[in-house]
Design a protein around this motif. Structure first.
Motif, PDB file in Angstrom:
ATOM      1  N   VAL A  31      10.589   3.865  -7.937  1.00 44.37           N
ATOM      2  CA  VAL A  31      11.775   3.612  -7.098  1.00 44.37           C
ATOM      3  C   VAL A  31      11.492   2.401  -6.228  1.00 44.37           C
ATOM      4  O   VAL A  31      10.389   2.263  -5.678  1.00 44.37           O
ATOM      5  N   ASP A  32      12.481   1.533  -6.090  1.00 42.21           N
ATOM      6  CA  ASP A  32      12.332   0.369  -5.205  1.00 42.21           C
ATOM      7  C   ASP A  32      13.691  -0.293  -5.043  1.00 42.21           C
ATOM      8  O   ASP A  32      14.630   0.003  -5.793  1.00 42.21           O
ATOM      9  N   LEU A  33      13.760  -1.214  -4.086  1.00 43.43           N
ATOM     10  CA  LEU A  33      14.956  -2.051  -3.941  1.00 43.43           C
ATOM     11  C   LEU A  33      15.034  -3.058  -5.076  1.00 43.43           C
ATOM     12  O   LEU A  33      16.083  -3.606  -5.359  1.00 43.43           O
ATOM     13  N   ALA A  72       6.509   2.390  -0.109  1.00 37.04           N
ATOM     14  CA  ALA A  72       7.620   1.507   0.286  1.00 37.04           C
ATOM     15  C   ALA A  72       7.542   1.210   1.778  1.00 37.04           C
ATOM     16  O   ALA A  72       7.377   2.118   2.596  1.00 37.04           O
ATOM     17  N   ALA A  73       7.665  -0.056   2.126  1.00 37.05           N
ATOM     18  CA  ALA A  73       7.638  -0.466   3.530  1.00 37.05           C
ATOM     19  C   ALA A  73       8.150  -1.891   3.626  1.00 37.05           C
ATOM     20  O   ALA A  73       8.148  -2.629   2.648  1.00 37.05           O
ATOM     21  N   ASP A  74       8.557  -2.248   4.838  1.00 37.37           N
ATOM     22  CA  ASP A  74       8.913  -3.633   5.128  1.00 37.37           C
ATOM     23  C   ASP A  74       7.637  -4.270   5.647  1.00 37.37           C
ATOM     24  O   ASP A  74       7.231  -4.019   6.788  1.00 37.37           O
ATOM     25  N   GLN A  96      12.643   4.579   8.995  1.00 34.30           N
ATOM     26  CA  GLN A  96      13.763   5.286   8.356  1.00 34.30           C
ATOM     27  C   GLN A  96      13.355   5.828   6.976  1.00 34.30           C
ATOM     28  O   GLN A  96      13.667   6.968   6.620  1.00 34.30           O
ATOM     29  N   ILE A  97      12.645   5.007   6.218  1.00 30.66           N
ATOM     30  CA  ILE A  97      12.171   5.450   4.897  1.00 30.66           C
ATOM     31  C   ILE A  97      11.283   6.687   5.071  1.00 30.66           C
ATOM     32  O   ILE A  97      11.455   7.713   4.400  1.00 30.66           O
ATOM     33  N   ASN A  98      10.331   6.598   6.000  1.00 30.85           N
ATOM     34  CA  ASN A  98       9.378   7.704   6.145  1.00 30.85           C
ATOM     35  C   ASN A  98      10.032   8.971   6.698  1.00 30.85           C
ATOM     36  O   ASN A  98       9.672  10.082   6.280  1.00 30.85           O
ATOM     37  N   TYR A 115       0.420   8.861   1.644  1.00 32.38           N
ATOM     38  CA  TYR A 115       1.077   7.891   2.515  1.00 32.38           C
ATOM     39  C   TYR A 115       0.140   6.712   2.794  1.00 32.38           C
ATOM     40  O   TYR A 115      -1.006   6.899   3.204  1.00 32.38           O
ATOM     41  N   SER A 116       0.671   5.500   2.562  1.00 30.84           N
ATOM     42  CA  SER A 116      -0.126   4.281   2.769  1.00 30.84           C
ATOM     43  C   SER A 116       0.064   3.760   4.188  1.00 30.84           C
ATOM     44  O   SER A 116       1.033   3.079   4.479  1.00 30.84           O
ATOM     45  N   SER A 117      -0.892   4.095   5.047  1.00 29.15           N
ATOM     46  CA  SER A 117      -0.919   3.516   6.384  1.00 29.15           C
ATOM     47  C   SER A 117      -1.738   2.224   6.322  1.00 29.15           C
ATOM     48  O   SER A 117      -2.086   1.748   5.235  1.00 29.15           O
ATOM     49  N   SER A 118      -2.026   1.676   7.493  1.00 31.11           N
ATOM     50  CA  SER A 118      -2.695   0.368   7.523  1.00 31.11           C
ATOM     51  C   SER A 118      -3.741   0.320   8.616  1.00 31.11           C
ATOM     52  O   SER A 118      -3.599   0.963   9.662  1.00 31.11           O
ATOM     53  N   ALA A 119      -4.749  -0.533   8.395  1.00 26.03           N
ATOM     54  CA  ALA A 119      -5.747  -0.802   9.432  1.00 26.03           C
ATOM     55  C   ALA A 119      -5.094  -1.411  10.669  1.00 26.03           C
ATOM     56  O   ALA A 119      -5.700  -1.432  11.746  1.00 26.03           O
ATOM     57  N   GLU A 152       4.404   1.380  13.934  1.00 30.10           N
ATOM     58  CA  GLU A 152       5.209   2.193  12.997  1.00 30.10           C
ATOM     59  C   GLU A 152       4.278   2.986  12.075  1.00 30.10           C
ATOM     60  O   GLU A 152       4.545   4.155  11.770  1.00 30.10           O
ATOM     61  N   LYS A 153       3.191   2.354  11.628  1.00 26.50           N
ATOM     62  CA  LYS A 153       2.253   3.072  10.750  1.00 26.50           C
ATOM     63  C   LYS A 153       1.670   4.279  11.481  1.00 26.50           C
ATOM     64  O   LYS A 153       1.523   5.371  10.909  1.00 26.50           O
ATOM     65  N   LEU A 154       1.321   4.078  12.745  1.00 28.51           N
ATOM     66  CA  LEU A 154       0.744   5.186  13.518  1.00 28.51           C
ATOM     67  C   LEU A 154       1.778   6.305  13.693  1.00 28.51           C
ATOM     68  O   LEU A 154       1.475   7.494  13.515  1.00 28.51           O
TER      69      LEU A 154
HETATM   70  P1  NAD Z   1       4.918  -4.792  -1.048  1.00 25.01           P
HETATM   71  O1  NAD Z   1       5.787  -5.441  -0.019  1.00 25.01           O
HETATM   72  O2  NAD Z   1       4.512  -5.599  -2.232  1.00 25.01           O
HETATM   73  O3  NAD Z   1       5.595  -3.436  -1.575  1.00 25.01           O
HETATM   74  C1  NAD Z   1       6.434  -2.651  -0.779  1.00 25.01           C
HETATM   75  C2  NAD Z   1       7.673  -2.350  -1.602  1.00 25.01           C
HETATM   76  O4  NAD Z   1       8.545  -1.518  -0.830  1.00 25.01           O
HETATM   77  C3  NAD Z   1       8.485  -3.619  -1.969  1.00 25.01           C
HETATM   78  O5  NAD Z   1       8.601  -3.755  -3.367  1.00 25.01           O
HETATM   79  C4  NAD Z   1       9.827  -3.384  -1.317  1.00 25.01           C
HETATM   80  O6  NAD Z   1      10.928  -3.869  -2.070  1.00 25.01           O
HETATM   81  C5  NAD Z   1       9.864  -1.863  -1.207  1.00 25.01           C
HETATM   82  N1  NAD Z   1      10.819  -1.454  -0.190  1.00 25.01           N
HETATM   83  C6  NAD Z   1      10.923  -1.926   1.078  1.00 25.01           C
HETATM   84  N2  NAD Z   1      11.962  -1.361   1.694  1.00 25.01           N
HETATM   85  C7  NAD Z   1      12.542  -0.514   0.801  1.00 25.01           C
HETATM   86  C8  NAD Z   1      13.667   0.330   0.850  1.00 25.01           C
HETATM   87  N3  NAD Z   1      14.423   0.418   1.951  1.00 25.01           N
HETATM   88  N4  NAD Z   1      13.974   1.058  -0.242  1.00 25.01           N
HETATM   89  C9  NAD Z   1      13.229   0.954  -1.373  1.00 25.01           C
HETATM   90  N5  NAD Z   1      12.141   0.165  -1.478  1.00 25.01           N
HETATM   91  C10 NAD Z   1      11.806  -0.568  -0.400  1.00 25.01           C
HETATM   92  O7  NAD Z   1       3.630  -4.268  -0.259  1.00 25.01           O
HETATM   93  P2  NAD Z   1       2.244  -3.693  -0.842  1.00 25.01           P
HETATM   94  O8  NAD Z   1       1.201  -4.694  -0.532  1.00 25.01           O
HETATM   95  O9  NAD Z   1       2.417  -3.217  -2.220  1.00 25.01           O
HETATM   96  O10 NAD Z   1       2.014  -2.464   0.150  1.00 25.01           O
HETATM   97  C11 NAD Z   1       2.324  -1.130  -0.225  1.00 25.01           C
HETATM   98  C12 NAD Z   1       2.105  -0.226   0.979  1.00 25.01           C
HETATM   99  O11 NAD Z   1       0.757  -0.341   1.449  1.00 25.01           O
HETATM  100  C13 NAD Z   1       3.001  -0.565   2.177  1.00 25.01           C
HETATM  101  O12 NAD Z   1       3.354   0.635   2.825  1.00 25.01           O
HETATM  102  C14 NAD Z   1       2.096  -1.371   3.071  1.00 25.01           C
HETATM  103  O13 NAD Z   1       2.495  -1.327   4.427  1.00 25.01           O
HETATM  104  C15 NAD Z   1       0.763  -0.678   2.831  1.00 25.01           C
HETATM  105  N6  NAD Z   1      -0.365  -1.569   3.139  1.00 25.01           N
HETATM  106  C16 NAD Z   1      -0.632  -2.629   2.306  1.00 25.01           C
HETATM  107  C17 NAD Z   1      -1.699  -3.462   2.625  1.00 25.01           C
HETATM  108  C18 NAD Z   1      -2.045  -4.629   1.746  1.00 25.01           C
HETATM  109  O14 NAD Z   1      -3.012  -5.328   2.076  1.00 25.01           O
HETATM  110  N7  NAD Z   1      -1.345  -4.884   0.649  1.00 25.01           N
HETATM  111  C19 NAD Z   1      -2.479  -3.234   3.757  1.00 25.01           C
HETATM  112  C20 NAD Z   1      -2.151  -2.160   4.580  1.00 25.01           C
HETATM  113  C21 NAD Z   1      -1.102  -1.306   4.246  1.00 25.01           C
END
Ligand code: NAD
Ligand code: GDD
Length: 322
Positions: A31-33, A72-74, A96-98, A115-119, A152-154
């Motif tokens: 699932v994704d946008l 999924a995240a912004d 909102q997603i979470n 759930y993918s949080s972040s450093a 937001e991650k926290l």
């Molecule tokens: P990414 O931006 O490539 O992937 C996130 C996906 O979420 C995108 O494809 C986006 O279109 C989708 N998305 C956003 N809003 C949406 C919505 N409203 N409905 C449906 N889909 C939506 O990022 P990534 O690097 O693949 O990261 C994945 C997860 O890991 C995220 O939660 C990110 O915060 C977390 N994270 C990633 C890193 C990293 O280094 N890549 C580090 C810390 C945390």
């Protein structure tokens, strides 16, 4: 065969995860946008839609899901999350997603949720010394992330943890530390340092000059995507719930990082330090807890992983310049 659901399956980590789960023989729903930008999704079913919409979330999270991966995240690199102008969107969109996912996943009795949080949720005061950042899992409080993205991650970590306590949702949380690899953002303003610096070096002549944000002494560690996926899958299938750091302990300054990339590129480059969003002064994963509990540690060192990313960026740069 497990029934798996990957939210954010059009993104960098999500699209790689779908490939990995298919390789294992699982049934995968994505699932994704948007669809993945760089190769076709291998998901058995793929739904385009907005996870901020509760009705849509109620439709895609069905009964009988064995593993739900919430990616999924912004989000984006320093040029996206530290500049301020995206703060409201980042907080609103991701929260909102979470909120939707936690509620529906509990109601539909998803068997395990990652759930993918972040450093970025770690407090800034422990990341001021570039040589000695502290990112142990137990150093999260008193909270003081340096970005709204981190707050937001926290918040969402706490949201999922409360659904775990009150509604028995089987939640697994990881705090990713700068994950990199092929088929991630590299030139759209959301790219992180690995892709951005590979692009800059791929574009410059031998002995040319590249721009680096900050004084280059800030430190980070970078984890290759395959190692990240190993850890995520081990965690979701384990008896443990986290939160765990998933990152590399190979810490480098950004200037040292440029040297690593230049070496794999076979180029010599000079650095021009310019003003730019820099984020915390130092950051490095602390893997003691995850290696103790899950026996996981990265297999791919920085030079090897970066040479894979560099070759991919180099081929994109060539295509764009033709
Ligand atoms: P990414 O931006 O490539 O992937 C996130 C996906 O979420 C995108 O494809 C986006 O279109 C989708 N998305 C956003 N809003 C949406 C919505 N409203 N409905 C449906 N889909 C939506 O990022 P990534 O690097 O693949 O990261 C994945 C997860 O890991 C995220 O939660 C990110 O915060 C977390 N994270 C990633 C890193 C990293 O280094 N890549 C580090 C810390 C945390
Ligand atoms: N993106 C980028 N582009 N960063 C650069 C550049 C450049 O051209 N030049 C120097 N840098 C520096 C940044 O200023 C920052 O100090 C460091 O490289 C790392 O930047 P990023 O990789 O963009 O982000 P980050 O490490 O600060 O944060 C990333 O990792 C977090 C997890 O550890 C982001 O992806 C976050 O979203 C993620 O949660």
């Amino acid at each position: 065969m497990k029934k798996t659901l990957v939210l954010g399956a059009g993104g960098f980590i999500g699209s790689h995860l779908v490939k990995r789960l298919k390789k294992e023989g699982q049934y995968v729903i994505g699932v994704d946008l948007k669809f993945p930008e760089f190769s076709e999704s291998l998901a058995d079913e793929f739904y385009l839609g907005d996870l901020r919409d509760y009705t849509f979330v109620s439709q895609v999270i069905t009964e009988g899901i064995d593993e739900l991966y919430q990616l999924a995240a912004d989000m984006g690199g320093a040029g996206y999350i530290f500049v301020g102008e995206h703060d409201a969107d980042v907080m609103h969109n991701s929260a909102q997603i979470n909120l939707n996912v936690a509620k529906v996943a509990s109601a539909k009795k998803v068997k395990a949720l990652f759930y993918s949080s972040s450093a970025c949720m770690y407090p800034e005061y422990n990341q001021l010394d570039p040589e000695n950042p502290k990112c142990g899992e137990n150093t999260a409080y008193p909270a003081q992330p340096d970005s709204e993205y981190g707050w937001e991650k926290l918040f969402s970590e706490r949201l999922y943890a409360s659904f775990s306590r009150n509604y028995d949702l089987n939640v697994k949380i990881a705090r990713f530390h700068n994950i990199y690899g092929e088929e991630g953002a590299w030139n759209n303003g959301k790219e992180k340092a690995p892709a951005a610096l590979c692009r800059k070096i791929a574009l410059v002549e031998n002995d040319g000059i590249i721009d680096v944000w900050g004084d280059g002494k800030q430190t980070r560690s970078f984890l290759y995507i395959d190692d990240c996926l190993d850890a995520v899958i081990e965690l979701i299938r384990s008896e443990f719930s986290g939160p765990y750091n998933i990152g590399s302990e190979e810490m480098v300054s950004i200037d040292e990082f440029v040297e690593v990339i230049a070496k794999v590129a076979g180029k010599s480059v000079k650095i021009s330090h310019i003003e730019g969003p820099t984020g915390v002064r130092g950051r490095c994963s602390d893997n003691r807890l995850i290696s103790h509990d899950l026996g996981w540690s990265p297999k791919i060192n920085l030079e090897r992983g970066i040479s894979k990313l560099y070759r991919w960026i180099e081929s994109n740069v060539k295509v764009e310049s033709n």
